[in-house]
Design a protein around this motif. Structure first.
Motif, PDB file in Angstrom:
ATOM      1  N   ARG A 104     -36.263  10.169  14.463  1.00  0.00           N
ATOM      2  CA  ARG A 104     -37.613   9.599  14.596  1.00  0.00           C
ATOM      3  C   ARG A 104     -38.688  10.552  14.079  1.00  0.00           C
ATOM      4  O   ARG A 104     -39.800  10.139  13.803  1.00  0.00           O
ATOM      5  CB  ARG A 104     -37.888   9.252  16.061  1.00  0.00           C
ATOM      6  CG  ARG A 104     -37.124   8.040  16.519  1.00  0.00           C
ATOM      7  CD  ARG A 104     -37.622   7.542  17.876  1.00  0.00           C
ATOM      8  NE  ARG A 104     -36.660   6.573  18.388  1.00  0.00           N
ATOM      9  CZ  ARG A 104     -35.610   6.905  19.141  1.00  0.00           C
ATOM     10  NH1 ARG A 104     -35.422   8.158  19.497  1.00  0.00           N
ATOM     11  NH2 ARG A 104     -34.760   5.985  19.541  1.00  0.00           N
ATOM     12  N   LEU A 105     -38.346  11.802  13.964  1.00  0.00           N
ATOM     13  CA  LEU A 105     -39.343  12.778  13.494  1.00  0.00           C
ATOM     14  C   LEU A 105     -39.533  12.732  11.989  1.00  0.00           C
ATOM     15  O   LEU A 105     -40.459  13.323  11.444  1.00  0.00           O
ATOM     16  CB  LEU A 105     -38.908  14.196  13.890  1.00  0.00           C
ATOM     17  CG  LEU A 105     -37.637  14.760  13.228  1.00  0.00           C
ATOM     18  CD1 LEU A 105     -37.931  15.472  11.924  1.00  0.00           C
ATOM     19  CD2 LEU A 105     -36.947  15.709  14.180  1.00  0.00           C
ATOM     20  N   CYS A 106     -38.675  12.014  11.287  1.00  0.00           N
ATOM     21  CA  CYS A 106     -38.555  12.210   9.841  1.00  0.00           C
ATOM     22  C   CYS A 106     -39.069  11.026   9.022  1.00  0.00           C
ATOM     23  O   CYS A 106     -38.814   9.868   9.357  1.00  0.00           O
ATOM     24  CB  CYS A 106     -37.080  12.453   9.511  1.00  0.00           C
ATOM     25  SG  CYS A 106     -36.773  12.821   7.785  1.00  0.00           S
ATOM     26  N   LEU A 205     -29.097  30.747   4.594  1.00  0.00           N
ATOM     27  CA  LEU A 205     -29.385  29.379   5.063  1.00  0.00           C
ATOM     28  C   LEU A 205     -30.839  29.261   5.502  1.00  0.00           C
ATOM     29  O   LEU A 205     -31.373  30.185   6.141  1.00  0.00           O
ATOM     30  CB  LEU A 205     -28.480  29.013   6.253  1.00  0.00           C
ATOM     31  CG  LEU A 205     -27.055  28.584   5.903  1.00  0.00           C
ATOM     32  CD1 LEU A 205     -26.206  29.770   5.513  1.00  0.00           C
ATOM     33  CD2 LEU A 205     -26.415  27.887   7.085  1.00  0.00           C
ATOM     34  N   PRO A 206     -31.456  28.118   5.219  1.00  0.00           N
ATOM     35  CA  PRO A 206     -32.824  27.908   5.699  1.00  0.00           C
ATOM     36  C   PRO A 206     -32.806  27.619   7.200  1.00  0.00           C
ATOM     37  O   PRO A 206     -31.747  27.453   7.803  1.00  0.00           O
ATOM     38  CB  PRO A 206     -33.290  26.684   4.908  1.00  0.00           C
ATOM     39  CG  PRO A 206     -32.040  25.950   4.568  1.00  0.00           C
ATOM     40  CD  PRO A 206     -30.942  26.978   4.454  1.00  0.00           C
ATOM     41  N   GLY A 207     -33.997  27.527   7.783  1.00  0.00           N
ATOM     42  CA  GLY A 207     -34.065  27.446   9.256  1.00  0.00           C
ATOM     43  C   GLY A 207     -34.195  26.049   9.819  1.00  0.00           C
ATOM     44  O   GLY A 207     -34.365  25.882  11.034  1.00  0.00           O
ATOM     45  N   SER A 245     -29.948  33.885   7.974  1.00  0.00           N
ATOM     46  CA  SER A 245     -30.586  32.561   8.027  1.00  0.00           C
ATOM     47  C   SER A 245     -31.993  32.706   8.584  1.00  0.00           C
ATOM     48  O   SER A 245     -32.364  33.763   9.098  1.00  0.00           O
ATOM     49  CB  SER A 245     -29.790  31.594   8.910  1.00  0.00           C
ATOM     50  OG  SER A 245     -30.123  31.796  10.270  1.00  0.00           O
ATOM     51  N   ASN A 246     -32.725  31.635   8.504  1.00  0.00           N
ATOM     52  CA  ASN A 246     -34.024  31.533   9.174  1.00  0.00           C
ATOM     53  C   ASN A 246     -33.870  30.623  10.381  1.00  0.00           C
ATOM     54  O   ASN A 246     -32.806  30.025  10.598  1.00  0.00           O
ATOM     55  CB  ASN A 246     -35.071  30.965   8.217  1.00  0.00           C
ATOM     56  CG  ASN A 246     -35.388  31.938   7.104  1.00  0.00           C
ATOM     57  OD1 ASN A 246     -35.196  33.137   7.263  1.00  0.00           O
ATOM     58  ND2 ASN A 246     -35.860  31.433   5.982  1.00  0.00           N
ATOM     59  N   ALA A 247     -34.928  30.491  11.142  1.00  0.00           N
ATOM     60  CA  ALA A 247     -34.925  29.551  12.270  1.00  0.00           C
ATOM     61  C   ALA A 247     -36.299  28.893  12.330  1.00  0.00           C
ATOM     62  O   ALA A 247     -37.315  29.532  12.033  1.00  0.00           O
ATOM     63  CB  ALA A 247     -34.648  30.288  13.577  1.00  0.00           C
ATOM     64  N   LEU A 283     -42.932  24.832  12.717  1.00  0.00           N
ATOM     65  CA  LEU A 283     -43.280  23.696  11.849  1.00  0.00           C
ATOM     66  C   LEU A 283     -44.081  22.676  12.648  1.00  0.00           C
ATOM     67  O   LEU A 283     -43.594  22.148  13.654  1.00  0.00           O
ATOM     68  CB  LEU A 283     -41.998  23.035  11.314  1.00  0.00           C
ATOM     69  CG  LEU A 283     -41.102  23.895  10.423  1.00  0.00           C
ATOM     70  CD1 LEU A 283     -39.758  23.195  10.173  1.00  0.00           C
ATOM     71  CD2 LEU A 283     -41.776  24.200   9.093  1.00  0.00           C
ATOM     72  N   ALA A 284     -45.295  22.399  12.191  1.00  0.00           N
ATOM     73  CA  ALA A 284     -46.153  21.421  12.888  1.00  0.00           C
ATOM     74  C   ALA A 284     -45.681  20.008  12.561  1.00  0.00           C
ATOM     75  O   ALA A 284     -45.456  19.686  11.394  1.00  0.00           O
ATOM     76  CB  ALA A 284     -47.593  21.590  12.422  1.00  0.00           C
ATOM     77  N   PHE A 285     -45.552  19.189  13.571  1.00  0.00           N
ATOM     78  CA  PHE A 285     -45.100  17.817  13.336  1.00  0.00           C
ATOM     79  C   PHE A 285     -46.152  17.013  12.569  1.00  0.00           C
ATOM     80  O   PHE A 285     -47.330  17.004  12.921  1.00  0.00           O
ATOM     81  CB  PHE A 285     -44.792  17.134  14.675  1.00  0.00           C
ATOM     82  CG  PHE A 285     -44.343  15.713  14.505  1.00  0.00           C
ATOM     83  CD1 PHE A 285     -43.274  15.413  13.668  1.00  0.00           C
ATOM     84  CD2 PHE A 285     -44.988  14.676  15.166  1.00  0.00           C
ATOM     85  CE1 PHE A 285     -42.871  14.103  13.476  1.00  0.00           C
ATOM     86  CE2 PHE A 285     -44.586  13.360  14.988  1.00  0.00           C
ATOM     87  CZ  PHE A 285     -43.527  13.079  14.138  1.00  0.00           C
TER      88      PHE A 285
HETATM   89  O1  V47 Z   1     -35.549  20.404   9.585  1.00  0.00           O
HETATM   90  C1  V47 Z   1     -38.920  16.923   9.054  1.00  0.00           C
HETATM   91  C2  V47 Z   1     -38.924  19.389   9.603  1.00  0.00           C
HETATM   92  C3  V47 Z   1     -37.599  20.736   8.381  1.00  0.00           C
HETATM   93  C4  V47 Z   1     -40.930  16.432   9.583  1.00  0.00           C
HETATM   94  O2  V47 Z   1     -36.105  28.384   6.136  1.00  0.00           O
HETATM   95  C5  V47 Z   1     -40.742  17.787   9.737  1.00  0.00           C
HETATM   96  O3  V47 Z   1     -37.607  29.271   4.853  1.00  0.00           O
HETATM   97  C6  V47 Z   1     -42.911  18.005  10.382  1.00  0.00           C
HETATM   98  O4  V47 Z   1     -36.808  23.710   7.657  1.00  0.00           O
HETATM   99  N1  V47 Z   1     -43.144  16.701  10.276  1.00  0.00           N
HETATM  100  C7  V47 Z   1     -37.267  21.101   6.971  1.00  0.00           C
HETATM  101  N2  V47 Z   1     -41.722  18.579  10.157  1.00  0.00           N
HETATM  102  C8  V47 Z   1     -38.173  22.207   6.452  1.00  0.00           C
HETATM  103  C9  V47 Z   1     -37.678  23.576   6.845  1.00  0.00           C
HETATM  104  C10 V47 Z   1     -38.238  24.769   6.202  1.00  0.00           C
HETATM  105  C11 V47 Z   1     -39.474  24.737   5.595  1.00  0.00           C
HETATM  106  C12 V47 Z   1     -39.962  25.889   4.994  1.00  0.00           C
HETATM  107  C13 V47 Z   1     -39.232  27.045   4.964  1.00  0.00           C
HETATM  108  C14 V47 Z   1     -37.985  27.070   5.572  1.00  0.00           C
HETATM  109  C15 V47 Z   1     -37.175  28.315   5.518  1.00  0.00           C
HETATM  110  C16 V47 Z   1     -37.478  25.936   6.212  1.00  0.00           C
HETATM  111  O5  V47 Z   1     -38.804  20.026   8.358  1.00  0.00           O
HETATM  112  C17 V47 Z   1     -36.685  19.814   9.115  1.00  0.00           C
HETATM  113  C18 V47 Z   1     -37.567  19.361  10.251  1.00  0.00           C
HETATM  114  O6  V47 Z   1     -37.569  20.301  11.273  1.00  0.00           O
HETATM  115  N3  V47 Z   1     -39.496  18.054   9.433  1.00  0.00           N
HETATM  116  N4  V47 Z   1     -39.797  15.905   9.141  1.00  0.00           N
HETATM  117  C19 V47 Z   1     -42.192  15.874   9.878  1.00  0.00           C
HETATM  118  N5  V47 Z   1     -42.437  14.561   9.798  1.00  0.00           N
END
Ligand code: V47
Length: 401
Positions: A104-106, A205-207, A245-247, A283-285
């Motif tokens: 639902r977040l995506c 790996l990304p976070g 990895s990141n988180a 990460l801001a929703f």
């Molecule tokens: O896993 C998805 C998030 C993530 C939405 O590791 C949303 O360097 C906000 O992980 N509103 C992907 N967030 C992006 C991510 C990332 C970005 C930048 C750098 C790195 C890194 C990793 O984006 C998803 C989820 O948590 N996401 N939809 C949304 N509507």
């Protein structure tokens, strides 16, 4: 004002970089001040480098004194990194948006065969990687949906093909969620899956996919993907086989302060064990075009506070990233004085936030990122994914090892 305060040594400034007057005047020369007496024991911990506990973290979320929280986070940030502020030159590659998870977040994922669903043929992914390559990217950030039909071999071929074509580019590929899904589909253990991905060229790996670990929240925002413990276990296995990895933490939806604290504490505990996390990225929703679009967007206050609390609580994470694509360049810039030491990258072609209504540009030139960092009184350092400084000349790009 209740009157208690203290002074710290002023932070050192680079002599070579011109610092805007307003920042020079500000420095860290002013004393710590607050009317919120609950912050006093936290301040004392910050002074001696003592770890925050969960109650401290909650207090930091609850207080209205954002400047006091920011002061503390900034002093930790300057102790760790001085004025250095990292960024990289990267390109996002999202090989498919087809996803079975229906979170639902995506707003990015699509069921296959619906309008807007896409899956890149390997050649197409290689062409995408090559476009914009004149910027001399040092990282490909590769994430996508959980595709029900693409074989594991596709992902191995994607990585080995990219490595063959762009040997000097770091592959930061696949979230813990994707890794766990690939393992299930390939009927391999998570460790074997990670080992094969590593052998095919994945460097780290990304976070993403961490969202919020608490089950109650996960059931609402991402019911069908791995739970928090599985995310952490997958990260642990990645670290054990030598992949950094990141988180991340997705905030500003249905979670509360306790959920955020729980998330940070779990990440910190795993980092104590493995030391494999490089960077934490709040990460801001973004609610637009998601099933949760009735929720309000995060405020600048929450974005800034989230950065500061992360810096203070995650004492064993080397870096806190303010991801400008998600926070806007202006808030990300301000956050460089509230605990953040990294702005992510030039990011060619971001899709996940833009599908969810982000109005930021889909990329930024290196010069503009550097300008923003300098205007915050910080020193821009171009890094590779492993935080090694990158030196550029007219004709070459060198990574210090
Ligand atoms: O896993 C998805 C998030 C993530 C939405 O590791 C949303 O360097 C906000 O992980 N509103 C992907 N967030 C992006 C991510 C990332 C970005 C930048 C750098 C790195 C890194 C990793 O984006 C998803 C989820 O948590 N996401 N939809 C949304 N509507």
């Amino acid at each position: 004002m209740t009157g208690w305060s203290s002074t710290l040594e002023p932070c050192s400034k680079s002599a070579k970089i011109p610092i805007p007057d307003i920042i020079k005047a500000m420095g860290s020369l002013h004393a710590f001040q607050t009317d919120d007496l609950r912050l006093k024991p936290i301040y004392e911990k910050v002074l001696v480098g003592e770890r925050m506990d969960a109650a401290d973290a909650l207090t930091l979320y609850c207080t209205g004194d954002i400047l006091a929280v920011g002061w503390m986070a900034n002093s930790v940030r300057e102790r760790m990194h001085g004025d250095k502020t990292y960024f990289n030159v990267n390109r996002h590659i999202n090989p498919t948006n087809v996803c079975v998870a229906a979170c639902r977040l995506c707003a990015f994922g699509r069921k296959k065969d619906v309008a807007g669903a896409y899956t890149m043929a390997l050649e197409e992914a290689f062409e995408t990687a090559a476009s914009g390559y004149s910027e001399a990217v040092t990282e490909f950030h590769i994430v996508g949906g959980l595709h029900p039909d693409l074989p594991f071999q596709y992902f191995l071929d994607l990585c080995s093909g990219l490595k063959q074509r762009f040997p000097q580019v770091h592959l930061k590929a696949f979230t813990m969620v994707e890794v766990a899904y690939l393992a299930r589909r390939a009927k391999l253990s998570i460790r074997e899956t990670l080992e094969q991905l590593k052998a095919s060229g994945v460097d780290s790996l990304p976070g993403g996919g961490a969202e919020i670990f608490a089950d109650r929240v996960r059931h609402i925002i991402c019911d069908h993907k791995i739970d928090g413990d599985q995310w952490l276990e997958t990260a642990k296995l990645a670290h054990q086989i030598g992949l950094k990895s990141n988180a991340t933490m997705l905030y500003g939806h249905v979670e509360n302060d306790e959920d955020r604290v729980d998330h940070l504490m779990k990440l910190r505990a795993l980092q104590d064990e493995t030391g494999g996390f490089q960077t934490f990225i709040p990460l801001a929703f973004h609610p637009d075009n998601t099933p949760l679009q009735h929720l309000p967007k995060t405020t600048g206050m929450l974005d800034i506070k989230q950065i500061a609390v992360s810096r203070l609580v995650l004492d064993n994470f080397p870096h806190i990233k303010s991801y400008w694509q998600m926070m806007t360049a202006k808030i990300a810039q301000i956050s460089l004085r509230f605990g953040a030491d990294d702005m992510d990258g030039t990011v060619i072609e971001e899709k996940i936030y833009h599908d969810a209504g982000a109005t930021t540009p889909q990329g930024m030139r290196r010069e503009e990122l550097e300008r923003l960092i300098r205007a915050a009184g910080r020193v821009p350092i171009e890094r590779d994914t492993l935080y090694r400084p990158v030196t550029r000349t007219e004709t070459s790009v060198t990574v210090a090892v």
